[in-house]
Design a protein around this motif. Sequence first.
Motif, short mmCIF file in Angstrom:
data_model
loop_
_atom_site.label_atom_id
_atom_site.label_comp_id
_atom_site.label_asym_id
_atom_site.label_seq_id
_atom_site.Cartn_x
_atom_site.Cartn_y
_atom_site.Cartn_z
N ARG A 1 -36.70 27.81 -7.57
CA ARG A 1 -36.29 26.82 -6.58
C ARG A 1 -35.46 27.53 -5.52
O ARG A 1 -34.60 28.34 -5.83
N VAL A 2 -35.74 27.18 -4.25
CA VAL A 2 -35.06 27.83 -3.12
C VAL A 2 -34.49 26.73 -2.22
O VAL A 2 -35.20 25.78 -1.87
N GLU B 1 -38.15 24.86 4.62
CA GLU B 1 -37.81 23.90 5.66
C GLU B 1 -38.18 22.49 5.22
O GLU B 1 -38.89 22.30 4.24
N ARG B 2 -37.72 21.53 5.99
CA ARG B 2 -38.03 20.13 5.73
C ARG B 2 -38.94 19.62 6.84
O ARG B 2 -38.65 19.78 8.01
N THR C 1 -40.33 19.03 1.58
CA THR C 1 -40.00 20.43 1.82
C THR C 1 -41.30 21.20 2.04
O THR C 1 -42.35 20.82 1.53
N SER C 2 -41.20 22.27 2.81
CA SER C 2 -42.38 23.05 3.14
C SER C 2 -41.96 24.48 3.44
O SER C 2 -40.84 24.73 3.88
N TRP C 3 -42.86 25.42 3.20
CA TRP C 3 -42.60 26.81 3.53
C TRP C 3 -43.11 27.10 4.94
O TRP C 3 -44.23 26.74 5.27
N ASN D 1 -35.23 21.21 -2.39
CA ASN D 1 -35.55 22.61 -2.61
C ASN D 1 -37.04 22.82 -2.42
O ASN D 1 -37.83 21.92 -2.63
N CYS D 2 -37.39 24.04 -2.05
CA CYS D 2 -38.79 24.47 -2.08
C CYS D 2 -38.99 25.20 -3.41
O CYS D 2 -38.04 25.72 -3.98
#
Length: 79
Positions: free
Chosen positions: A27-28, A49-50, A55-57, A20-21
């Motif tokens: 948490r998303v 995204e991964r 994880t990263s936005w 999750n981000c």
Amino acid sequence: MLATIMSATPAIAGETENCNCVANGQRVALGKLFCIKTASGKQFLARCERVLNNTSWKRLQDGCPSAGNWSEEQQNPLL
């Protein structure tokens, strides 16, 4: 040795499902869009995204759509 590798594979696959981000205390899940609010009060739309093993936005646009102007195209932006 082969048994060790095979037993490690499910654990790695399971880790992907729980990625999750985190933004604004929430948490998303991977692939989901989220409106991120910065400390300065600005907002931007991003997708979780991964990147490699993290994880990263990914910033998609400045500002966030409101319920009045949210369209199907904005929900599924092209890369």
